[in-house]
Design an enzyme around this catalytic site. Structure first.
Site, PDB file in Angstrom:
ATOM      1  CB  CYS A  56     -10.335 -72.347  14.209  1.00 28.81           C
ATOM      2  SG  CYS A  56     -10.047 -73.615  15.463  1.00 28.81           S
ATOM      3  CB  CYS A  59     -13.126 -74.718  13.526  1.00 32.43           C
ATOM      4  SG  CYS A  59     -13.044 -73.940  15.159  1.00 32.43           S
TER       5      CYS A  59
END
Length: 279
Positions: A56, A59
């Site tokens: 991600c 993230c």
């Protein structure tokens, strides 16, 4: 001198590298790793938890801020943790993670979702100013320790197990995809039958069935007019029965009166026959 300078530059770089590598390796992250086995530690104390995935981009951008925030954890008396949803599918099912990254605050088993800005300063203010009190906590029905979320976690783990088994059948054993689907369909039907038989067995053990007598159909109450007519018919039958009984008694009385006379006649006839024989 020029050659000596050329030699000193690589040596200096080598010394600097050797000095920084042990320091980098000795640096320990203050972020704790949560798994399906140790997640119950969240129920005690104050925590901030990040749910992330390695692939991600959002993230990845959050990681430096989260690491810096974790350095303040000891001063703020809060524990900083993270969960890799690709590895801990059971935890992602318990918290119903639908977006990444997702951040939760936990205080003595009470969970709240953090929806504020994702910077180190905002994380610190959220804890130090106790801004989490303004956030509505997650209902106990949907808490990670509830029966509903425990079931959801088991379903998430089962889905991962099915996916792993499917890839094993197709890639390792060389079974066609439709053959793998047939295997899972047969296993689903068989498990349903076994579960049904088990439930019937348990029901018979705790609540044994009793033989019931066939219930008679309920009789309807007759209407007043019909009941009156029935009463009249019964009275007429009783009157007829009484008349029949009276006639029978009268016939018996007449028969009893005639019986002595017939006896006398028989005696007389018998005596006359006896005298005739003598003569």
């Amino acid at each position: 001198m020029a050659q000596l300078g050329r030699l000193l530059v690589p040596l200096a770089a080598l010394v600097l590298l050797l000095w920084t590598v042990p320091w980098a390796q000795g640096r320990r992250s203050n972020v704790r790793i949560l798994t399906d086995e140790n997640w119950t530690s969240l129920l005690e104390g104050e925590w901030m938890i990040e749910f992330y995935a390695p692939w991600c981009p959002a993230c990845q951008n959050l990681q430096p801020e989260w690491e810096s925030f974790a350095e303040w954890g000891e001063d703020l008396e809060v524990k900083i943790a993270k969960v890799d949803v690709t590895e801990q599918t059971g935890l992602s099912g318990r918290f119903i993670i639908t977006a990444l990254p997702s951040i939760y605050h936990c205080k003595d088993g009470e969970f709240r979702r953090y929806l504020g800005p994702r910077t180190k300063k905002d994380f610190i203010n959220f804890i130090s100013d106790k801004e989490w009190k303004n956030v509505e906590p997650v209902s106990s029905w949907f808490g990670p320790s509830s029966v509903l979320m425990t079931t959801m976690s088991a379903l998430f783990q089962l889905s991962v197990y099915i996916r792993t088994s499917h890839s094993y059948f197709v890639h390792d054993l060389g079974i066609p995809a439709w053959g793998s689907y047939l295997v899972f369909a047969f296993a689903t039907v068989l498990s349903g039958l076994m579960l049904g038989l088990f439930m019937i067995f348990v029901a018979d053990c705790f609540c044994p069935s009793k033989r019931r007598k066939p219930q008679q159909p309920p009789t309807k109450k007759p209407s007043p007019e019909l009941s009156q007519s029935l009463n009249k018919v019964e009275e007429e039958q009783e009157a007829d029965d009484e008349g029949v009984l009276e006639e029978e008694t009268e016939n018996k009385e007449e028969a009893s009166k005639d019986s002595p006379q017939s006896g006398v006649r028989q005696r007389c006839v018998g005596q006359s026959l006896a005298t005739d024989d003598k003569s």
